[in-house]
Structure formats: structure tokens, C-alpha cells
Write an enzyme that holds these catalytic residues in place. Sequence first.
Site, PDB file in Angstrom:
ATOM      1  CD  GLU A   1      -3.367   1.250  -2.361  1.00 24.51           C
ATOM      2  OE1 GLU A   1      -3.944   0.192  -2.038  1.00 24.51           O
ATOM      3  OE2 GLU A   1      -3.882   2.364  -2.181  1.00 24.51           O
TER       4      GLU A   1
ATOM      5  CG  HIS B   1      -2.099   0.824   1.200  1.00 26.75           C
ATOM      6  ND1 HIS B   1      -2.057   2.171   0.930  1.00 26.75           N
ATOM      7  CD2 HIS B   1      -3.395   0.526   1.386  1.00 26.75           C
ATOM      8  CE1 HIS B   1      -3.286   2.656   0.978  1.00 26.75           C
ATOM      9  NE2 HIS B   1      -4.119   1.677   1.248  1.00 26.75           N
TER      10      HIS B   1
HETATM   11  O1  LIG Z   1      -7.962   3.307   5.849  1.00 31.25           O
HETATM   12  P1  LIG Z   1      -7.247   2.076   5.360  1.00 31.25           P
HETATM   13  O2  LIG Z   1      -7.766   0.804   5.966  1.00 31.25           O
HETATM   14  O3  LIG Z   1      -5.752   2.211   5.522  1.00 31.25           O
HETATM   15  O4  LIG Z   1      -7.522   1.980   3.822  1.00 31.25           O
HETATM   16  C1  LIG Z   1      -7.211   3.029   2.964  1.00 31.25           C
HETATM   17  C2  LIG Z   1      -7.652   2.718   1.543  1.00 31.25           C
HETATM   18  O5  LIG Z   1      -6.854   1.653   1.050  1.00 31.25           O
HETATM   19  C3  LIG Z   1      -7.056   1.377  -0.331  1.00 31.25           C
HETATM   20  O6  LIG Z   1      -6.200   0.356  -0.714  1.00 31.25           O
HETATM   21  C4  LIG Z   1      -8.488   0.944  -0.549  1.00 31.25           C
HETATM   22  O7  LIG Z   1      -8.724   0.688  -1.918  1.00 31.25           O
HETATM   23  C5  LIG Z   1      -9.426   2.029  -0.038  1.00 31.25           C
HETATM   24  O8  LIG Z   1     -10.778   1.585  -0.189  1.00 31.25           O
HETATM   25  C6  LIG Z   1      -9.123   2.353   1.410  1.00 31.25           C
HETATM   26  O9  LIG Z   1      -9.941   3.430   1.821  1.00 31.25           O
END
Ligand SMILES: O=P(O)(O)OC[C@H]1O[C@@H](O)[C@H](O)[C@@H](O)[C@@H]1O
Length: 320
Positions: free
Chosen positions: A294, A189
Site C-alpha cells: 500500500e 490500499h
Molecule cells: O480492516 P481495515 O480497516 O480495512 O484495515 C486493514 C488493515 O489495513 C492496513 O493498512 C493496516 O496497516 C492494518 O493495521 C489494518 O488491519
Amino acid sequence: MVDRTNRPSALKATDAAGPEAQIDIVGSGASSKVIATLPSGESVEVLLFGATVTSWKSNGGKTENLWLSEKAALDGSKAVRGGVPVVFPVFGPPPKSDHPTSSLPQHGFARTSRWEFLGKSSAEDALGSDSVKLDFGLYSSGLTDEARKAWPLDFGLVYSVTLSKDSLQTVINVRNEGEQSFEFQFLLHTYFKIQDISKVAVNGLLGVTYIDKVLDATEHKQSDNSIKITGEVDRVYASIPQDTTSIVEDGKPRFDVVRDNLQDTVVWNPWIEKAKSMGDFSPDDDYKHMVCVEVGAVQGWQKLDKGEVFEGGQTIKSLL
Ligand SMILES: O=P(O)(O)OC[C@H]1O[C@@H](O)[C@H](O)[C@@H](O)[C@@H]1O
């Protein structure tokens, strides 16, 4: 890609990555982090909590490439908002029922588990003093009771972070160490730091089918090679034939993201309202200074039978 074994390679960790790369382990408990610095000044910082890369500096240490929220929790109390959180064994909200991941939190447990630092690994990739590879491990035995209960399968993860002068490589090695088969998803991510979202384009996804999670959660086809971000974006591009996705800023290439054995990529920017609604996203208007590209395997599931191994990752090139 090099075929690495999982736990045994961890035990083989040596100091062969080059005498000049400096490794510092700072902090204690959940805040411990490993910092590697090349003689030429480039550095990477990895928090043991989540094995989250929280900083990657290139250009002799002068250019930070990763965005990290000013309010990111770095004490192990929650997943880090920024850097490169590791998503495993499920991406996004897990299937509501009838799946072994259904009791897990969004994005699984890897980003909120305490990993072990396994050391600098051997010079199998002929690393010289211009590169250093750090290995981190997470095994089922190292999970919290809660995570173990939610996903009671025997696995071993080795996550390798290789810092080179102009690139950062992050690779996961997943091994099924139990009797039972399991399925998983995986994603890196990465929060890229950029100067101005209005001048950014994400290129290299032309013709790829994606699910638009903001619009209607249905399939679309990318009809333009250049994706401009002018509002909330949350798209899952699947089965991408091209190896490289590029982030271009002000018409100049800024990052190349090269996938290895990972077919999918999520493009995410929370924009104004969503950024404001996230307590750990700060400052509120920093959605202008970040974009997530990501890479992962998130379309369907990867299946591993007893003893099988999956390996996949990315190499990010900073092009400044
Ligand atoms: O708030 P988190 O759990 O770190 O996620 C952040 C984002 O991560 C992304 O990978 C998702 O596609 C989104 O939908 C999500 O909002």
C-alpha cells in the site's frame, strides 16, 4: 508529473481518450460502477462507492491482478475488502485526541463515500486507444453529514485511474478549497492477487526503516532485500528512497509498484487468525492468495494551505 487542476479538469472531461476504449456504467445507486475495456481486452472496474477499483485485468483480460474477498460488500454498506480502497484523510486509527481527524473512523471517509464519475479526461498524456483515463471526484459538499461534521474542511479530490495494456496508474489530486489550512494522510490500499503466499517475496525495501505494528510498534530496519511472509505482517515503511517495490512469485517478477510523490509503503497480510476474525474476509484461507502493498503518505502529515494542491500516486505493472 503533470500539473492538473482539480475541479476545472473535471469540467473539461472529454471523450478524447480514444474511440475504441469502451466505457460502461452499470448498476445503480451505491452499487454503480464504471467499467473500462481496451480493444485488446484489458479492463478495470471502479465502484463509485469509495472510487474503489474492484477489478483490474491485464493480459488481454485473462489475468485478474487484484484480490477481492468473496464477502466484500459491494452495495455501499461498508468499505470494500479487496481491490484498491482509497484511504484519506487519515491512515489507520486516527490520533486519539487533539487532531482534526480524531473523530473519523479508521482509514478516514474516502473509501466509504460516494464519488462522482467525472468522465474520461483529455488526451494530455497522449493517450491512444491503448490507454484510457477515468476521473472520479469527491468534494466536501458530497460527504455524508456525519463525515462532514467530523472533518468540516473544504477540499476537492480528483482520483484518476488510467488503464494501459500492462499497467494501472492511480493518482490522487487533493486541493484545499477552503480558507483554513488542513493536514491529511493518504494511502492506496492495494490488495494484490497472488497464487501462493509461501512463494511470494516483497522486494525493494532494503535499508528502509519501518514500524512493525504486529511485533512491538517500534522502529526496525529492513535488513534483507526480500521480505517473505510467514505469519501476520503489518509494517509501515517510511521515507523510502527507492521508487519501486516489487512482488516476486516463485522467483519470477509478478508486479512492480512504482510510487510517485509518495514516500511510504505498508506491507500487510492478516494471516490465519486475523483473516478468520474479519467477517468480510472470505474464504478464511484466502490470506494465502493476497498481499497488500500500500503506497502512501502516512508518516506524519501533508499540509495544504488555502488553494494548494498535492498530487501523488502509483503505477502498477503486471509482469505476467
Ligand atoms: O480492516 P481495515 O480497516 O480495512 O484495515 C486493514 C488493515 O489495513 C492496513 O493498512 C493496516 O496497516 C492494518 O493495521 C489494518 O488491519
